[in-house]
Design an enzyme around this catalytic site. Sequence first.
Site, PDB file in Angstrom:
ATOM      1  N   GLU A 143     -11.503   6.749   5.796  1.00 37.43           N
ATOM      2  CA  GLU A 143     -10.849   7.575   6.815  1.00 37.43           C
ATOM      3  C   GLU A 143     -11.812   7.855   7.959  1.00 37.43           C
ATOM      4  OE1 GLU A 143      -7.859   8.367   7.329  1.00 37.43           O
ATOM      5  OE2 GLU A 143      -6.897   7.868   5.432  1.00 37.43           O
ATOM      6  N   TYR A 181       0.837  -1.202   0.000  1.00 35.94           N
ATOM      7  CA  TYR A 181       0.000   0.000   0.000  1.00 35.94           C
ATOM      8  C   TYR A 181       0.872   1.252   0.000  1.00 35.94           C
ATOM      9  CZ  TYR A 181      -3.086   3.621   1.901  1.00 35.94           C
ATOM     10  OH  TYR A 181      -3.777   4.794   2.100  1.00 35.94           O
ATOM     11  N   TRP A 237      -5.079   2.558  10.543  1.00 34.39           N
ATOM     12  CA  TRP A 237      -5.352   2.400   9.123  1.00 34.39           C
ATOM     13  C   TRP A 237      -5.133   0.949   8.685  1.00 34.39           C
ATOM     14  CZ3 TRP A 237      -8.152   3.584   5.374  1.00 34.39           C
ATOM     15  CH2 TRP A 237      -7.837   3.204   4.068  1.00 34.39           C
TER      16      TRP A 237
END
Length: 214
Positions: free
Chosen positions: A54, A32, A62
């Site tokens: 988010e 990522y 995350w």
Amino acid sequence: MSPPLPSGLFDTATDGAPRCTWCAATPAYQHYHDHEWGFPVTDDRRLFEKLCLEGFQAGLSWLTILNKRENFRAAFADFDAERLSRYTGRDVERLLGDAGIVRHRGKIESTLNNARRVIELRAEFGSLAAYAWRHEPAPASRPRRMTLETLKTQTTSPESVAMSKDLKRRGWSFVGPTTVYAFMQAMGLVNDHLDGCHVRERALQARRGLQPPR
């Protein structure tokens, strides 16, 4: 023997390339970091997905959300705002029973609400991308060097505060200034890869090659 890497960077045994330390936990996180985070995005669906995720991240990491991202995509119609805008209270109850996502009523309802707000933005600006990229910071306002110490202070920016305020005025929710700044980091409106990270220059080159939608 190689000199030690600057604070905030690490390398792996597989390729030895320096990376931002925050992605060290798993190979998927490193992928990522290497291929998504900080690269400019103009696709409305991806932009909307990131704003929603988010919001779901609030209070979590995350990495937790990234690990569930495919489940979120399946649950939320691949973040197609038109389809999500037609979801009802029955869908909210169904999603609250989905163990593959974060089962938080407020965040689920926020996603459906924000889908309707995306459609309103498109009517005014042509696309969510055109709206979002209006808030890209001027290059001169960005730090000259991105160090770990600098990054720790970059949790918001004047632009993320302004965008957050405007989205809230338009009826969006779960879009505080910190959430919006994290969105900007991920979608390439800012490049917060540390100096020395092997991805930083690639992300900068991608931005130089982009003509933002207006």
